[in-house]
Motif scaffolding. Structure first.
Motif, PDB file in Angstrom:
ATOM      1  N   ASP A 183      -1.472  -3.889   6.274  1.00  0.00           N
ATOM      2  CA  ASP A 183      -2.536  -4.570   5.518  1.00  0.00           C
ATOM      3  C   ASP A 183      -2.164  -4.084   4.084  1.00  0.00           C
ATOM      4  N   GLU A 184      -2.049  -5.052   3.098  1.00  0.00           N
ATOM      5  CA  GLU A 184      -1.913  -4.770   1.811  1.00  0.00           C
ATOM      6  C   GLU A 184      -0.621  -4.207   1.222  1.00  0.00           C
ATOM      7  N   THR A 231       1.462  -2.631  -1.583  1.00  0.00           N
ATOM      8  CA  THR A 231       1.045  -2.433  -2.654  1.00  0.00           C
ATOM      9  C   THR A 231       2.075  -1.894  -3.600  1.00  0.00           C
ATOM     10  N   ALA A 233      -1.210  -9.434   1.475  1.00  0.00           N
ATOM     11  CA  ALA A 233      -0.802  -8.960   0.122  1.00  0.00           C
ATOM     12  C   ALA A 233      -2.079  -9.866  -0.742  1.00  0.00           C
ATOM     13  N   HIS A 234      -2.450  -9.227  -1.820  1.00  0.00           N
ATOM     14  CA  HIS A 234      -3.407  -9.759  -2.774  1.00  0.00           C
ATOM     15  C   HIS A 234      -2.526 -10.679  -3.505  1.00  0.00           C
TER      16      HIS A 234
END
Lengths: 169, 307
Positions: free
Chosen positions: B233-234, B236, B258-259
């Motif tokens: 998850d995510e 960064t 990803a954001h």
């Protein structure tokens, strides 16, 4: 014959009272030393292994000494009330199982419950260690008292029984 | 409100301060089903986050004691055992609830050592929507399976989609083929492991590495668990990208999130650009919200797209 039986009963009752009083003193010191030993385990489980509180309580309620097991069992069983009650209240409630301890000794355990389970691991260790020191001092006092009072209770119960029999005869 | 959602909502209410529980239970069922989070701030009433907006619940203000009780309850009076999680600002409670905390930080020599006092917290209600990944995955299977990157702004359901994708691939829900899925759950949001057990369904053939930084975790999973698909998850930073590149070169598929607003946005960031340039991801799923409904747009990297 009846007089002899009565005298024997009086002496037996008196000796039994003495024996129970001596046993109480022994149980108190046993409870204190078992509690200190349980704090040792608790300190390792919390500060080194970071085992969750319910698992620590479970271990102590199963493998702790016979006099401390009911206390840890009661606290463990009351953990389901967490949220409705704080852990310190649950801990406090469990102290009723330690009726052989005096108010000062109960206060030491009560104080410990105010900090147990919180975030700061060093504080947990310090609190358990501090309680251990205070309870060790209480144990020493209890051992002293046991040593002196055992003789007193033994002699007094025998003398009281004999004296009652003499007076009644 | 379906049974599972109701159960999750009630579980979250049980974590609230006593004075606000009744009010939270009296919320209209339809509205309650949309509650994403409860927010607790000292000196203010509890509020519920619904569609990105906060609404107060009850009249009583939250106290520091309420926050301490919340931490005590969510950690089972074992806050010390959740030290590493709390240092990162959250703790996972039984049932998969993620409790985010804020307050006065205690600093050590070169790191945050914890909190001296809590001032606010949020209780995130985990959402498990079984089947949410079916349509995107059907398209991906049709085109030929490959690694997937899910992109969306916060709060649109990246983690929910990723979790369901992990469960679907693990159970072989669409093609009957069960795959070894390994999740590197750095923030405990995907599987929400509590006492060694995933609190949210992630599939029967899924291994979860909990609370481990992604760069190290991916390597550990590669060495230890022989996964077919790694889920993270995510992503960064560059270290995560490096680990993902390594996994990709070992022939392991990846599903990551990803954001970002879209692939163009992602490509502006070096960590992701490296992954796209190296053709790690075959598909990008972009989540968009239109008239309160989520829309999944699957694009083949450098190819066509399914809306």
């Amino acid at each position: 014959m009846i007089k002899l039986l009565g005298a024997s009963l009086i002496i037996f009752a008196s000796l039994k009272w003495g024996y129970d009083s001596i046993l109480m003193l022994k149980r108190r010191t046993d409870l204190l030393s078992e509690f200190i030993a349980s704090l040792n385990i608790m300190s390792g489980e919390i500060c080194v292994s970071m085992v969750p509180m319910s698992d620590v309580l479970e271990r102590l309620s199963v493998s702790g000494g016979q006099f401390v097991r009911p206390f840890y069992k009661k606290v463990l069983n009351s953990m389901e009330r967490l949220g409705a009650e704080s852990f310190s209240d649950i801990w406090k409630d469990g102290i009723s199982e330690l009726c052989l301890l005096n108010e000062n000794e109960k206060k030491i355990i009560l104080d410990m419950g105010e900090v147990l389970g919180r975030f700061d691991i060093n504080k947990q260790g310090e609190t358990i260690h501090y309680a251990e020191i205070r309870l060790t001092k209480a144990l020493e006092d209890a051992m002293e008292k046991r040593k002196s009072d055992t003789k007193v209770y033994g002699a007094f119960s025998a003398a009281a029984g004999l004296l009652t029999v003499i007076i009644l005869i | 409100m379906n049974e599972m959602r109701k159960e999750k909502y009630e579980g979250a209410v049980r974590l609230l301060p006593f004075h606000s529980r009744q009010y939270a239970m009296e919320i209209d069922e339809k509205l309650a089903s949309q509650v994403e989070e409860f927010r607790l701030r000292t000196g203010k009433p509890v509020s519920a986050l619904i569609n990105g907006r906060e609404y107060s619940i009850g009249k009583d203000n939250v106290t520091i004691n309420d926050l301490n009780t919340l931490i005590e309850l969510s950690t089972g009076a074992s806050a010390y055992s959740c030290r590493e999680q709390l240092k990162n600002g959250f703790v996972t409670a039984a049932g998969g609830y993620r409790i985010g905390v804020c307050g006065t930080v205690a600093r050590g020599v070169d790191d945050i050592v914890g909190y001296t006092m809590f001032s606010s917290a949020n209780i995130r209600i985990p959402s498990e929507i079984s089947g949410v990944s079916d349509e995107p995955l059907k398209y991906i299977f049709q085109k030929g399976f490959g690694s997937v990157l899910i992109v969306s702004p916060p709060g649109l359901g990246k983690t929910t989609l990723l979790r369901d994708m992990a469960a679907s691939l693990s159970d072989g829900r669409l093609d009957g083929v069960k795959r070894r899925v390994a999740i590197c759950d750095e923030r405990g949001e995907l599987a929400a492991t509590y006492k060694g057990e995933a609190q949210l369904y992630v599939g029967k053939c899924t291994d979860v590495l909990d609370m481990c930084p992604k760069d190290k975790g991916i390597n550990m999973l590669l060495r230890a668990m022989n996964p077919e698909i790694i889920v993270v998850d995510e992503i960064t930073d560059e270290r995560d990208s490096e680990a993902i590149l390594r996994a990709n070169s070992c022939g392991v598929y990846l599903a990551a999130s990803a954001h970002g607003s879209g692939i163009e946005d992602i490509l502006r960031r070096p960590a992701y650009k490296k992954l796209v340039d190296n053709h790690v991801f075959s598909y990008v799923i972009n989540i968009k919200k239109e008239s309160n409904k989520r829309k999944y747009i699957v694009s083949e990297v450098g190819g066509e797209c399914l809306d």
